[in-house]
Design an enzyme around this catalytic site. Structure first.
Site, PDB file in Angstrom:
ATOM      1  N   HIS A 122      -8.053  -4.588 -40.692  1.00 53.53           N
ATOM      2  CA  HIS A 122      -9.246  -5.447 -40.748  1.00 53.53           C
ATOM      3  C   HIS A 122     -10.325  -4.942 -39.797  1.00 53.53           C
ATOM      4  O   HIS A 122     -10.030  -4.326 -38.776  1.00 53.53           O
ATOM      5  CB  HIS A 122      -8.904  -6.893 -40.348  1.00 53.53           C
ATOM      6  N   THR A 166     -32.634   8.606 -30.721  1.00 49.29           N
ATOM      7  CA  THR A 166     -32.487   7.148 -30.708  1.00 49.29           C
ATOM      8  C   THR A 166     -33.685   6.445 -31.344  1.00 49.29           C
ATOM      9  O   THR A 166     -33.652   5.239 -31.540  1.00 49.29           O
ATOM     10  CB  THR A 166     -32.332   6.629 -29.260  1.00 49.29           C
ATOM     11  N   LYS A 167     -34.759   7.214 -31.598  1.00 52.17           N
ATOM     12  CA  LYS A 167     -35.985   6.621 -32.169  1.00 52.17           C
ATOM     13  C   LYS A 167     -36.504   7.527 -33.279  1.00 52.17           C
ATOM     14  O   LYS A 167     -36.148   8.717 -33.322  1.00 52.17           O
ATOM     15  CB  LYS A 167     -37.053   6.521 -31.084  1.00 52.17           C
ATOM     16  N   ARG A 181     -37.176  13.613 -27.208  1.00 51.78           N
ATOM     17  CA  ARG A 181     -38.626  13.393 -27.041  1.00 51.78           C
ATOM     18  C   ARG A 181     -39.369  14.500 -27.779  1.00 51.78           C
ATOM     19  O   ARG A 181     -38.857  15.626 -27.888  1.00 51.78           O
ATOM     20  CB  ARG A 181     -39.023  13.463 -25.561  1.00 51.78           C
TER      21      ARG A 181
END
Ligand SMILES: CC(C)(COP(=O)(O)OP(=O)(O)OC[C@H]1O[C@@H](n2cnc3c(N)ncnc32)[C@H](O)[C@@H]1OP(=O)(O)O)[C@@H](O)C(=O)NCCC(=O)NCCS
Length: 191
Positions: A122, A166-167, A181
């Site tokens: 599960h 992350t962006k 960056r």
């Protein structure tokens, strides 16, 4: 001997995939089928002329992985609970991890039972953050790149080796680092 074993595993795996109703893999692509761990109700599409050496894990019912035409993905991992969409003419090197979810909750109370539940097959997704990933046409990801949940890589963007993204990455930029960056823009003459 070892090569024969891998060959046979791929044959059996591609027959298994061909029997799944939501799987469409172009016969013009080369795919290491034995590395694809599909579940019921999940969707996989791979277009023409692609070479996919990556492992693809479908962690949640309903997850969807779509890979376009002329895409190369080396020995990397795609881990999908929601949606991973990869366009056309894309290079993804070895050692990359593309994962559209966090796997566990930040709050300990909400992840304290995760392992016990796994033991019984599960998984509770209620408190796990997830968000689709999209990679635009002509992008290039260097080796050991990680893309985290919700990230969109713009058309023609280049992600430097070992970056953690992350962006969102704007189109035709070079990004690098952890977190990644923008380090350069790609001028129109080089796009
Ligand atoms: C650590 C983590 C759970 C945090 O998720 P979150 O709370 O939703 O974090 P956010 O995405 O809102 O990011 C918050 C900030 O941290 C940065 N950040 C998040 N994860 C980062 C990472 N792994 N490396 C570097 N920076 C990171 C973001 O860039 C953002 O920076 P900002 O404040 O300058 O805007 C998540 O980013 C992560 O690493 N998920 C993967 C978990 C994993 O490894 N699962 C696999 C199986 S166990």
């Amino acid at each position: 001997m070892f090569k024969t074993l891998i060959f046979l595993q791929n044959i059996f795996a591609s027959r298994r995939l061909a029997a799944c109703k939501n799987v469409k893999i172009s016969s013009l692509s080369k795919v290491e089928s034995r590395k694809i761990h599909i579940k019921n109700n999940c969707r996989l599409e791979i277009g023409d002329g692609s070479i996919i050496e990556a492992a693809i894990f479908f962690d949640r019912d309903g997850a969807s992985v779509k890979i376009g035409n002329r895409v190369f993905i080396g020995g990397s991992s795609l881990v999908c609970a929601e949606s991973i969409e990869i366009g056309d003419d894309i290079l993804i090197s070895w050692g990359c991890t593309i994962v559209d979810h966090d796997s566990h909750a930040i709050d300990w109370q909400h992840r304290s039972q995760d392992v016990q539940k796994w033991c019984h097959g599960h998984k509770d997704w209620q408190f796990v953050k997830s968000s689709p990933i999209k990679i635009g046409n002509r992008a290039w990801l260097g080796f050991n790149v990680t893309l985290l949940k919700g990230v969109k890589i713009g058309e023609g963007a280049v992600v430097g080796a070992c970056s953690v993204v992350t962006k969102d990455v704007p189109p035709y930029t070079v990004v690098a680092g952890n977190p990644a960056r923008v380090i350069r823009e790609i001028p129109p003459g080089e796009q």
